[in-house]
Design an enzyme around this catalytic site. Structure first.
Site, PDB file in Angstrom:
ATOM      1  N   HIS A 159       0.813  -1.224   0.000  1.00 47.56           N
ATOM      2  CA  HIS A 159       0.000   0.000   0.000  1.00 47.56           C
ATOM      3  C   HIS A 159       0.842   1.268   0.000  1.00 47.56           C
ATOM      4  O   HIS A 159       0.370   2.322   0.404  1.00 47.56           O
ATOM      5  CB  HIS A 159      -0.947   0.001   1.208  1.00 47.56           C
ATOM      6  CG  HIS A 159      -1.909  -1.142   1.214  1.00 47.56           C
ATOM      7  ND1 HIS A 159      -2.474  -1.640   2.369  1.00 47.56           N
ATOM      8  CD2 HIS A 159      -2.383  -1.898   0.193  1.00 47.56           C
ATOM      9  CE1 HIS A 159      -3.265  -2.653   2.053  1.00 47.56           C
ATOM     10  NE2 HIS A 159      -3.218  -2.821   0.748  1.00 47.56           N
ATOM     11  N   CYS A 184       4.506  21.060  -5.614  1.00 53.03           N
ATOM     12  CA  CYS A 184       5.537  20.210  -6.202  1.00 53.03           C
ATOM     13  C   CYS A 184       6.660  21.062  -6.802  1.00 53.03           C
ATOM     14  O   CYS A 184       6.401  21.929  -7.649  1.00 53.03           O
ATOM     15  CB  CYS A 184       4.918  19.319  -7.277  1.00 53.03           C
ATOM     16  SG  CYS A 184       6.107  18.378  -8.249  1.00 53.03           S
TER      17      CYS A 184
END
Length: 337
Positions: A159, A184
């Site tokens: 995960h 970002c």
């Protein structure tokens, strides 16, 4: 229904299974949040787990604690997204402080002994890496010396991991030097380059933890399926004279993907499947899949296997010493001084 045994009661059947794991040719381990609770990281579904904590703190935003890990809920409103980032930052801090526990050390020992086929973990805490296991990281550039090819990886995080952040727009990744919710840097750099050329600025993405949430496609599902397929064939290709073990530790087996993983790996005729958890998790749906369900502490179970290994080591060492002794010293009843 799988045969159910209580670890606290001990007995011959428990000891037989402990020895079976200790002497197995190959072991595949599947782990859940239960193996990290004693390391200081809360699980998700217990009465004191993350889901209950989130619901108690933010019941006005989410109807269930699970919703804060659901992609369709988390990114629906700015408030839900902010709370998600706050909780994930807090969880990341807990992961940084935590140290590997008994089960992590046990898996590392399996690897050192050459018995570990693979370890699959649903956990995102990164404790397998701290324990010294070679962990597969799909975000790591193949040119990096830290990159571990999946063929050599000992641990597969199913995960994702809290060790990295990924951009929701361009999918670039970075280690957790930035903060979840930040812009970002790759997106910003590309946009600035365009603006310097007199072009229109580009949209900038937001960094989020590189974990897979409920309700969103797994970005590396094909890679993981390839690894699982490889390990399944490896188990099924064993000779009947050998025995392998599928060991499922500290998970309630409620996540569909984990259920499918266990079913697939357990299909090999020479594989014994053992589930160890502190509560009953296997009903009739696991008939002919799980062989034994052991109710008890996963740390205690692993410690019992380790004690068998320790005893075997002492016997081996004494046998080697005896071979070096004169015949008169190693004779029956003769004391060695």
């Amino acid at each position: 229904m799988p045969e159910t045994l209580w670890l606290s009661e001990g007995g011959e059947e428990i000891q037989k299974l402990v020895k079976r794991v200790a002497s197995a040719r190959r072991v595949v381990v599947v782990t859940g949040a239960g193996i990290s609770v004693n390391c200081g990281i809360p699980d998700f579904r217990s009465s004191s787990g993350l889901f209950k904590q989130i619901q108690a703190s933010h019941g006005d935003v989410v109807s269930k604690g699970r919703d804060l890990f659901d992609a369709s809920v988390v990114f629906r409103t700015a408030q839900a997204t902010r709370i998600f980032y706050e909780w994930m930052t807090h969880l990341r801090e807990q992961c940084e402080r935590a140290q590997p526990g008994v089960v992590h050390a046990f898996i590392r020992q399996l690897a050192d002994r050459g018995q570990l086929q693979r370890s699959y973990t649903q956990n995102i805490d990164g404790l397998e890496r701290k324990a010294g296991l070679e962990v597969w990281d799909p975000h790591c550039p193949t040119t990096s010396p830290e990159c571990v090819p999946w063929q050599q990886a000992q641990s597969i995080p199913l995960h994702g991991t809290m060790d990295r952040l990924t951009c929701q727009l361009c999918s670039s990744s970075d280690t957790y030097n930035a903060v979840a919710g930040d812009s970002c840097s790759d997106c910003m750099s590309r946009s600035q380059q365009r603006e310097q050329l007199g072009r229109r600025a580009l949209a900038t993405g937001t960094l989020r933890p590189a974990v897979v949430l409920y309700g969103e496609p797994h970005p590396h599902s094909e890679d993981i399926a390839r690894i699982i397929g490889h390990d399944t064939r490896a188990l099924q290709g064993r000779k009947r004279a050998t025995h392998d073990v599928l060991l499922v530790l500290g998970t309630t087996l409620k996540v569909p993907g984990c259920k499918q993983l266990v079913r697939q790996l357990a299909a090999a005729p020479t594989t014994t499947t053992i589930v160890v958890n502190n509560e009953h998790v296997c009903g009739r749906v696991w008939d002919n899949i799980v062989d034994y369900q052991i109710i008890g502490c996963v740390d205690d179970w692993c410690s019992r296997v380790q004690r068998v290994w320790a005893a075997q080591t002492k016997i081996t060492q004494w046998t080697r010493v005896r071979k070096t002794l004169p015949a008169s010293c190693s004779a029956k009843g003769q004391k060695v001084t």
